[in-house]
Design an enzyme around this catalytic site. Sequence first.
Site, PDB file in Angstrom:
ATOM      1  CG  ASP A   1       7.562   0.367   1.902  1.00  0.00           C
ATOM      2  OD1 ASP A   1       8.349  -0.549   1.608  1.00  0.00           O
ATOM      3  OD2 ASP A   1       6.984   0.454   2.997  1.00  0.00           O
TER       4      ASP A   1
ATOM      5  CB  ALA B   1      -0.928  -0.016   1.210  1.00  0.00           C
TER       6      ALA B   1
ATOM      7  CB  THR C   1      17.845   1.896  -0.760  1.00  0.00           C
ATOM      8  OG1 THR C   1      17.517   0.751   0.024  1.00  0.00           O
ATOM      9  CG2 THR C   1      16.882   2.000  -1.923  1.00  0.00           C
TER      10      THR C   1
HETATM   11  O1  RIB Z   1       8.116  -0.566   5.168  1.00  0.00           O
HETATM   12  C1  RIB Z   1       7.308   0.015   6.161  1.00  0.00           C
HETATM   13  C2  RIB Z   1       6.094  -0.802   6.358  1.00  0.00           C
HETATM   14  O2  RIB Z   1       6.476  -2.064   6.843  1.00  0.00           O
HETATM   15  C3  RIB Z   1       5.145  -0.254   7.394  1.00  0.00           C
HETATM   16  O3  RIB Z   1       4.188   0.620   6.852  1.00  0.00           O
HETATM   17  C4  RIB Z   1       4.555  -1.512   8.000  1.00  0.00           C
HETATM   18  O4  RIB Z   1       3.211  -1.695   7.716  1.00  0.00           O
HETATM   19  C5  RIB Z   1       5.378  -2.662   7.466  1.00  0.00           C
HETATM   20  O5  RIB Z   1       4.712  -3.317   6.483  1.00  0.00           O
END
Ligand code: RIB
Length: 290
Positions: free
Chosen positions: A241, A43, A209
């Site tokens: 992410d 997400a 990274t």
């Molecule tokens: O990479 C960070 C994410 O790792 C967090 O948002 C948490 O939900 C875990 O999935």
Amino acid sequence: MTHEVLVVGSANADLVVQADRRPAAGETVLGGDTVISPGGKGANTAVAAAKLGADVALVAAIGDDPYGAMLTESLRGAGVHTDLLRTVSRPTGIAYITVTPDGENSILVSPGANGELGPAHVVDALTGAKVLVASLEVPLHTVESAVAAAAGAGVRTVLNLSPTAKVSSRTLAALDVLLVNEHEAAWLLGSDAELAGLLELGPRAAVVTLGARGALVITPSGTTEIASPEVQAVDTTGAGDGFAGALTAALAGGAELEPAARRAVRVAAISVTRPGAQPSYPSADELAPW
Ligand code: RIB
């Protein structure tokens, strides 16, 4: 419905507590008030890409509960298409996150609904996609089958090997870009190995990274170092992410890997200056002056 970027990965509610230090085994430490915010590596990646203007859909599983509703709202608010989001009969994934004053985090994930994401959820969505990006808080066989199907359909493939998992050599060989941090690279190669050795595992390119130092882009023509702007980190949660989302959005928009990684480094740098994961990602307008 077709989407240029398909993100396959988790959706979690992040339960975040600031603390002076992490508890050791058997110890109790008092922290601040719990902040609940939308997270999950899949997400987060989707939100980061959509905030930069990419046409993104998230393939993920949530529960029929308030955390699932919070995630759906956050995704839609950022412009992520949610038609491929599945509601299953397990609770939405939860990440228990401790953030210390240096901005570093430690995370324990209860995957819940993420464990129900199956290969069939992905394959139908590949038509019209330009890039598929996957991460590993969902079942490994789902990710491996998604990568194989995408490669077979001519869709560019990016795998964020986070958290680490024993992906097959066949999957690694089907990747256009393997995205790892330094720890994940060491897990794959051993700690003293040359990072260029990542290409010997099969992907056509690798991006490593380096946290506050930026990133390395590794291709058969050589390794390029990309420095990060200097920033004051308050919370590094989700920076990787955000990097994955920005990289993928740029690739889907036609950028070459190196400029895409330069943009992703700036997005990750901005994200660590703000608390939380999804709330910390910049829009294209916010990114422009950086
Ligand atoms: O990479 C960070 C994410 O790792 C967090 O948002 C948490 O939900 C875990 O999935």
